[in-house]
Design a protein around this motif. Sequence first.
Motif, PDB file in Angstrom:
ATOM      1  N   UNK A  11      58.226  15.513  79.997  1.00 51.59           N
ATOM      2  CA  UNK A  11      57.188  14.506  80.236  1.00 51.59           C
ATOM      3  C   UNK A  11      56.787  14.427  81.706  1.00 51.59           C
ATOM      4  N   UNK A  12      56.567  15.571  82.307  1.00 51.62           N
ATOM      5  CA  UNK A  12      56.232  15.609  83.737  1.00 51.62           C
ATOM      6  C   UNK A  12      54.761  15.289  84.006  1.00 51.62           C
ATOM      7  N   UNK A  13      53.956  15.228  82.969  1.00 54.84           N
ATOM      8  CA  UNK A  13      52.550  14.833  83.064  1.00 54.84           C
ATOM      9  C   UNK A  13      51.622  15.884  83.675  1.00 54.84           C
ATOM     10  N   UNK A  14      52.051  17.114  83.881  1.00 63.26           N
ATOM     11  CA  UNK A  14      51.156  18.081  84.505  1.00 63.26           C
ATOM     12  C   UNK A  14      50.252  18.808  83.515  1.00 63.26           C
ATOM     13  N   UNK A  15      50.618  18.893  82.260  1.00 64.58           N
ATOM     14  CA  UNK A  15      49.819  19.648  81.285  1.00 64.58           C
ATOM     15  C   UNK A  15      48.580  18.901  80.819  1.00 64.58           C
ATOM     16  N   UNK A  16      48.698  17.622  80.596  1.00 62.84           N
ATOM     17  CA  UNK A  16      47.586  16.859  80.029  1.00 62.84           C
ATOM     18  C   UNK A  16      46.291  16.962  80.836  1.00 62.84           C
ATOM     19  N   UNK A  17      46.316  16.748  82.146  1.00 64.53           N
ATOM     20  CA  UNK A  17      45.053  16.775  82.887  1.00 64.53           C
ATOM     21  C   UNK A  17      44.421  18.158  83.034  1.00 64.53           C
ATOM     22  N   UNK A  18      45.182  19.239  82.828  1.00 61.21           N
ATOM     23  CA  UNK A  18      44.594  20.571  82.983  1.00 61.21           C
ATOM     24  C   UNK A  18      43.985  21.117  81.694  1.00 61.21           C
ATOM     25  N   UNK A  19      44.158  20.420  80.590  1.00 56.82           N
ATOM     26  CA  UNK A  19      43.622  20.892  79.311  1.00 56.82           C
ATOM     27  C   UNK A  19      42.118  20.617  79.243  1.00 56.82           C
ATOM     28  N   UNK A  20      41.295  21.670  79.196  1.00 55.66           N
ATOM     29  CA  UNK A  20      39.850  21.468  79.181  1.00 55.66           C
ATOM     30  C   UNK A  20      39.322  20.907  77.860  1.00 55.66           C
TER      31      UNK A  20
END
Length: 85
Positions: A11-20
């Motif tokens: 749950x580091x939160x880095x994947x969600x914002x990079x998903x187009x």
Amino acid sequence: MALKITDQCINCDVCEPVCPNTAITLGREIYEIAPSRCTECVGHYDLPQCVEVCPVECIVPDPEHPDTREQLMARYEALTRKGAA
């Protein structure tokens, strides 16, 4: 093939914002990928951005959604048409 996040997610939160395609959301315990929105970044990038940024390498192909590159491109086109409407 759509991707999925395994239970090794921290749950580091880095994947969600990079998903187009906004396919990644926080689930009950870990982040989850909606197969209906995942295109493995086909149409956007050469490589899946979530895989590129994941520090624990917990994002893998989902064997329950064995999409071809053509299917992923069709999904991308459908998603971008909806977004333009």
